[in-house]
Design a protein around this motif. Structure first.
Motif, PDB file in Angstrom:
ATOM      1  N   GLY A   1      -5.220   3.642  -6.432  1.00 21.87           N
ATOM      2  CA  GLY A   1      -4.297   4.263  -5.482  1.00 21.87           C
ATOM      3  C   GLY A   1      -4.816   4.196  -4.063  1.00 21.87           C
ATOM      4  O   GLY A   1      -5.796   3.509  -3.770  1.00 21.87           O
ATOM      5  N   GLN A   2      -4.131   4.920  -3.170  1.00 28.96           N
ATOM      6  CA  GLN A   2      -4.467   4.878  -1.753  1.00 28.96           C
ATOM      7  C   GLN A   2      -5.394   6.015  -1.330  1.00 28.96           C
ATOM      8  O   GLN A   2      -5.890   6.018  -0.212  1.00 28.96           O
ATOM      9  CB  GLN A   2      -3.183   4.945  -0.910  1.00 28.96           C
ATOM     10  N   GLY A   3      -5.551   7.013  -2.184  1.00 25.01           N
ATOM     11  CA  GLY A   3      -6.462   8.116  -1.872  1.00 25.01           C
ATOM     12  C   GLY A   3      -6.018   8.953  -0.682  1.00 25.01           C
ATOM     13  O   GLY A   3      -6.848   9.545   0.000  1.00 25.01           O
TER      14      GLY A   3
ATOM     15  N   THR B   1      -0.983   9.018  -3.387  1.00 25.21           N
ATOM     16  CA  THR B   1      -1.909  10.154  -3.552  1.00 25.21           C
ATOM     17  C   THR B   1      -2.933   9.929  -4.669  1.00 25.21           C
ATOM     18  O   THR B   1      -3.789  10.770  -4.896  1.00 25.21           O
ATOM     19  CB  THR B   1      -1.137  11.451  -3.874  1.00 25.21           C
ATOM     20  N   TRP B   2      -2.817   8.809  -5.366  1.00 22.57           N
ATOM     21  CA  TRP B   2      -3.791   8.550  -6.439  1.00 22.57           C
ATOM     22  C   TRP B   2      -5.174   8.283  -5.849  1.00 22.57           C
ATOM     23  O   TRP B   2      -5.287   7.665  -4.787  1.00 22.57           O
ATOM     24  CB  TRP B   2      -3.390   7.311  -7.231  1.00 22.57           C
ATOM     25  N   PRO B   3      -6.229   8.665  -6.580  1.00 21.47           N
ATOM     26  CA  PRO B   3      -7.571   8.321  -6.113  1.00 21.47           C
ATOM     27  C   PRO B   3      -7.753   6.805  -6.074  1.00 21.47           C
ATOM     28  O   PRO B   3      -7.085   6.072  -6.826  1.00 21.47           O
ATOM     29  CB  PRO B   3      -8.501   8.922  -7.170  1.00 21.47           C
ATOM     30  N   LYS B   4      -8.663   6.360  -5.226  1.00 21.58           N
ATOM     31  CA  LYS B   4      -8.898   4.911  -5.121  1.00 21.58           C
ATOM     32  C   LYS B   4      -9.405   4.320  -6.433  1.00 21.58           C
ATOM     33  O   LYS B   4      -9.115   3.166  -6.753  1.00 21.58           O
ATOM     34  CB  LYS B   4      -9.883   4.630  -3.991  1.00 21.58           C
TER      35      LYS B   4
ATOM     36  N   GLY C   1       0.804  -1.237   0.000  1.00 26.13           N
ATOM     37  CA  GLY C   1       0.000   0.000   0.000  1.00 26.13           C
ATOM     38  C   GLY C   1       0.823   1.267   0.000  1.00 26.13           C
ATOM     39  O   GLY C   1       0.339   2.328   0.396  1.00 26.13           O
ATOM     40  N   PHE C   2       2.084   1.188  -0.454  1.00 23.93           N
ATOM     41  CA  PHE C   2       2.903   2.395  -0.518  1.00 23.93           C
ATOM     42  C   PHE C   2       3.178   2.828  -1.958  1.00 23.93           C
ATOM     43  O   PHE C   2       4.125   3.563  -2.221  1.00 23.93           O
ATOM     44  CB  PHE C   2       4.211   2.205   0.261  1.00 23.93           C
TER      45      PHE C   2
END
Lengths: 371, 412
Positions: free
Chosen positions: B70-72, B63-66, B58-59
């Motif tokens: 990404g992790q949002g 900062t990408w949207p889910k 999860g790294f």
């Protein structure tokens, strides 16, 4: 990460800016610059009423108790407006010296008066051109009295008390002197920036009191110079920022060759460089403020870094401000020279760039800064 | 005023550190972060494995949207992770352009099918992307590019040349901006695509740099066909799409940018000059102070930027000065380092030169840090225009059809 001033202090800064834009306009600065007064008494009294002269003084001693950070935000606005008042001498030097080295009795005697605006203080180190090192200071403090000559002393004609650096039986000492004594002679000395006047102080058997323990003078002097360097850095950043804005505004309104001169890269790149220097100085001053507020072990290095960056940024901004204004910037009528004068006076007021660079590298040699 | 994490930030940092401690080796000594001169299959394999681990933990795409996989999370999380990762010896670099610039553009301007097909695959490290923007005739003036795109049925046919393309030789995909209308003014005739780098007609040649290394490539396009379904944005809107790519340049916070005062102090302690160690020489000390003030000023400016990010604010203009300060500092510091070595300063043999010729390498790589990613001159323009609000330069090519714009000897 919270590397910023608190909301309360930002509010104080906004209020200070509004107040000074109204009360410390260039016309006010010029009145002192061109007149006989050492400072603007009305402005000083109003600042005291607002608690500025008590900003860093603890509440139990009559102050507002905002600590060093409060002083930092005020210093920036004072630097920006060139306020012609003895704020630096009183607050960055005299009050800091009393708080750092004064006995309880000394603090109680003077800090409440400073906080009320009833006492102007100053710091007397230099003895003419050249560097007054601890070894070279000729003024003496023996048998409880001061003898010698200090030149120049900022706000020396206006000050009620001075912290005088003098030779004692145990090295140099910082001596608190009441300047109302008959043995004190004050002569105005002409300087580069008459908007904050300076004086020659002659001491003939003037009673004084040592700050701190005997033999502690050198350490105390270093501490005061470091603390003042950081506070003054905020004044310088404020001045540099204002110069940048003046130059930017002029570059937008002044046309040459059919276009605003601010559209020429020769001007744009110059002002970008001033911006970069000012930002570096601001960030280094912030770190200094942190070290000051925490009395951190990094204080010596933080002070040297803030001082060097601020000296260079204000000087660059002040001289390039004249350059961008062209011939008009060289006239008495334009305000550029007010900043040019102040920039150079502040750059030597508490040790030159050369001196502080040497101190900086000496600190680096002993240990690299943590963090 | 403090430098402490908030509770959530401290937790995130602890998690990142735990992941790194378990999966990576701490950096030892003062190893530099130079990219390998030649990305060998071994180096690429290590980078792929590392990216896969990051993604699983999860790294990746912090900062990408889910919706993109990404992790949002916010930019401060990315900064915290980067700060922690910088203390470990991990293969970095090959995914930065793709994940930082190319894929966000594909996701912003492409279809859901594009997002589904490319985003997670890139995040897992299975596919590497490059950015095909600069051209011999379009560097600082990017929009002067001349690579042509001509519509032919369901495809576009691409002809021309790109340059300074990092990693083109190991990338599976690239984003490219082309000129589809030579009669329109400069910024209006561009169209943006992504393409498979193994398409017939793509030829990649390494560029030998003044340092002797080859990090960049020239990429030639000879009747390369790109399906219209790989067009991002409307025909003629390529400039707008390009701005998405450029705005996604990562925050470069907390990382080291080559040699700094510590390394110079080490050098200056060990070299004897006519009056003792170089570190005692007044001229040398004057310079050290200058670099320290610049370096610390930047570091504390980054702290201010982080403070803004931590609050969820947009960082102020103070974050724009880093490159402009660091590039010249690297160059001047390495030049001074050779000066204190006097006649011996010419020796680049790492067995003989102090600190394994670190400063000699920097001397030969530092010119690029004043040019790549916006030259010093462009950075000054950006500060003057966007921060100080000074007017943009007079544009003699504005509103002129592109094929009527003077090109001098550089044009064809």
């Amino acid at each position: 990460m919270n590397f910023d001033f608190s909301d309360d202090l930002k509010l104080l800064k906004d209020e200070a800016r509004k107040f000074l834009e109204d009360k410390s306009q260039p016309a006010v600065v010029r009145r002192v610059l061109e007149g006989p007064d050492g400072y603007d008494k009305g402005l000083w009294a109003e600042m005291a009423t607002m608690g500025w002269t008590g900003a860093s003084i603890p509440e139990e001693l009559g102050g507002v108790g905002m600590g060093a950070l409060g002083l930092c935000v005020l210093a920036e606005e004072i630097g920006r407006s060139l306020a012609p008042v003895p704020f630096a001498s009183t607050m960055y030097f005299a009050a800091e010296a009393l708080m750092a080295g004064g006995s309880d009795a000394q603090k109680k005697a003077w800090l409440p008066k400073i906080a009320k605006g009833a006492c102007i203080g100053t710091f007397a180190l230099a003895e003419g051109p050249g560097k007054a090192t601890p070894k070279r200071v000729r003024t003496t403090f023996r048998n409880g009295v001061l003898n010698g000559e200090k030149l120049p002393v900022p706000d020396g004609s206006a000050a009620n008390i001075a912290i005088v650096v003098a030779q004692t039986d145990r090295g140099i000492g910082l001596v608190l002197a009441d300047l109302s004594h008959a043995g004190v002679r004050r002569d105005h000395v002409e300087t580069l920036d008459e908007s904050r006047k300076q004086a020659r102080l002659t001491f003939a058997n003037v009673p004084g009191e040592l700050l701190g323990a005997a033999g502690d003078g050198e350490r105390l002097l270093a501490t005061i110079e470091q603390r003042a360097a950081i506070l003054m850095a905020f004044e310088q950043v404020g001045g540099a920022q204002r110069c940048l804005e003046m130059a930017r505004d002029y570059a937008l309104e002044r046309y040459a060759f059919g276009r605003p001169i601010g559209s020429f890269q020769a001007i744009k790149h110059k002002l970008a460089d001033v911006y970069v220097a000012t930002e570096l100085a601001r960030s280094n001053a912030y770190y200094g403020a942190w070290a000051l507020s925490k009395n951190a072990p990094q204080l010596a290095l933080a002070a040297a870094t803030a001082r060097v960056a601020a000296n260079e940024a204000f000087w660059l901004a002040a001289k390039e401000n004249i350059q961008v204004h062209g011939g008009m910037g060289f006239t008495w009528a334009f305000d550029c020279h007010l900043y040019y004068r102040r920039a150079k006076v502040l750059a030597v007021a508490n040790g030159s760039t050369r001196l502080w660079k040497e101190r900086l590298v000496t600190e680096l040699e002993s240990a690299n800064a943590p963090g | 005023m403090d430098f402490e994490d908030t509770k959530q930030e401290a937790e995130y940092r602890a998690n990142a550190r735990a992941f790194l401690n378990k999966n990576a080796k701490p950096r030892t000594g003062k190893g530099m972060l130079y990219r390998a001169a030649h990305a060998t299959e071994d180096v690429l394999g290590e980078a792929r494995d590392w990216q896969k681990k990051k993604h699983a933990a999860g790294f990746a795409g912090i900062t990408w949207p889910k919706e993109w996989g990404g992790q949002g999370l916010s930019a401060i999380n990315q900064v915290i992770y980067d700060q922690e990762e910088a203390q470990f010896s991990v293969p970095r670099g090959i995914y930065e352009i793709g994940l930082g610039m190319c894929i966000p553009t594909v996701c912003t301007w492409g279809t859901q099918a594009h997002r589904d097909r490319y985003a997670v695959t890139a995040l897992e490290g299975k596919e590497v992307w490059c950015q095909l923007f600069s051209e011999p005739a379009g560097g600082s003036d990017l929009a002067a590019l001349r690579t042509s795109a001509v519509r032919d049925g369901d495809d576009w046919v691409i002809n021309g040349q790109k340059i300074w393309t990092s990693g083109a030789h190991y990338c599976q995909y690239g984003v490219i901006v082309t000129r589809s209308d030579f009669d329109a003014p400069k910024h209006k005739g561009l169209t943006y695509f992504f393409l498979d780098m193994s398409s017939p007609g793509v030829e990649i040649r390494g560029i030998k740099q003044i340092s002797g290394a080859s990090h960049f490539n020239e990429v030639f396009f000879n009747n390369v066909r790109i399906p219209d379904s790989q067009r991002l944005g409307k025909v003629g809107d390529g400039w707008k799409v390009s701005l998405t790519t450029l705005m996604n340049e990562r925050f470069t916070i907390g990382g080291r940018a080559g040699v700094d005062v510590d390394e110079f102090l080490e050098l200056a302690r060990g070299i004897e000059l006519e009056d003792g160690p170089a570190l005692k020489n007044p001229t040398v000390r004057d310079k050290i102070a200058d670099w320290y003030v610049a370096s610390r000023g930047l570091k504390y400016s980054h702290f201010r930027t982080m403070t803004a990010l931590s609050r969820g604010d947009t960082p102020g203009p103070e974050s724009s000065i880093g490159k402009l300060v660091t590039g010249p500092k690297l160059q001047n510091m390495s030049a001074m380092a050779l000066d204190v070595l006097e006649q011996g300063g010419v020796i680049t043999d790492p067995e003989v030169a102090p600190m394994a010729a670190l400063f000699h390498q920097t001397l030969m790589t530092s010119p690029s840090s004043r040019i790549a990613g916006g030259s010093d001159e462009i950075m000054r323009n950006i500060i003057a225009e966007r921060v100080l609000g000074l007017p943009a330069d007079v544009r003699v090519d504005k509103d002129v059809p592109f094929n009527k714009v003077p090109t001098g000897k550089g044009g064809t």
